[in-house]
Design an enzyme around this catalytic site. Sequence first.
Site, PDB file in Angstrom:
ATOM      1  N   HIS A 170       0.880  -1.180   0.000  1.00  0.00           N
ATOM      2  CA  HIS A 170       0.000   0.000   0.000  1.00  0.00           C
ATOM      3  C   HIS A 170       0.917   1.230   0.000  1.00  0.00           C
ATOM      4  CE1 HIS A 170      -3.875   2.021   1.456  1.00  0.00           C
ATOM      5  NE2 HIS A 170      -2.960   2.992   1.504  1.00  0.00           N
ATOM      6  N   CYS A 228      -3.195  11.636   3.979  1.00  0.00           N
ATOM      7  CA  CYS A 228      -3.146  11.272   5.390  1.00  0.00           C
ATOM      8  C   CYS A 228      -3.229  12.533   6.233  1.00  0.00           C
ATOM      9  CB  CYS A 228      -1.867  10.504   5.713  1.00  0.00           C
ATOM     10  SG  CYS A 228      -1.726  10.098   7.468  1.00  0.00           S
TER      11      CYS A 228
END
Length: 297
Positions: free
Chosen positions: A204, A237
């Site tokens: 990922h 994020c």
Amino acid sequence: MKQVKIVEVGPRDGLQNEKQPVALATKLELIKRLRDAGLTTIEAGAFVSPKWVPQMADSAEVLKALDLSGPVNYPVLVPNEQGLDAALACGVREIAVFGAASESFSRKNINASIAESLKRFESVMARAASANLRVRGYVSCVVGCPYEGRIAPQQVAMVAKALYDMGCYEISLGDTIGVGTPNTVLEMLDAVSKLVPTERLAGHFHDTYGMAIANIHAALGAGIGTFDSSVAGLGGCPYARGASGNVATEDVVYLLHGLGYETGIDLPQLVATARFISGALGREVGSRVGKALALPE
């Protein structure tokens, strides 16, 4: 022909940090287009606190509109037993739990130490097993952390093994802030694969420094056969300043097809889907393939 599995995370990981509200109809159309392009595993939502992640507040409505008994799998993120209750009520077949390889990131992200977060998952895992749910484990900050810097590969391996031993069928290893390079990724994978079978690992990668495709190529050589990606490169994020989104699914598919791998994904249809969601969000497509295919011949 060699096969590689793509886990599409756009509707969950990609959209969860969007500031502007994304309509339910838009989310459902995005999922439909991804499915029609050939994606067979599509993260559909997250049963987390709407106070902290308001974009996922309609996850139950999303799932109720999907065919959960069909050939496409729609996993959802579940952080605790309350989230599991909501997921079970929707009839999901797969859930995901999320840990971190960084103590600082874990505390800032979920307000718990790594050990505490893993302890919380024990009851979730037990109940999931009794309900015959598949559980996927995520480990974030597997190469670097915005607070601690470099993360030791042995620390990543420890967390990955803990999740695997709990019963996660697959462990997705996330370079959350995109600082990895092929050498650091391979070092991390070498440590983790000593404790968790390589065929149970997934990559990922975020593309903050433009290294995601290079890291995927390196991980392929190390035997990794599953990768997470987000259509149009959606996502980021909130705990990592400046971190760009996940690697774009269309860029990953272009690489894989060029290397002779089979994905089952229609690239032109996928690019059209990237344009759809980018248009709905009022931005340019965040993938190199999407931009290249938009250029005149």
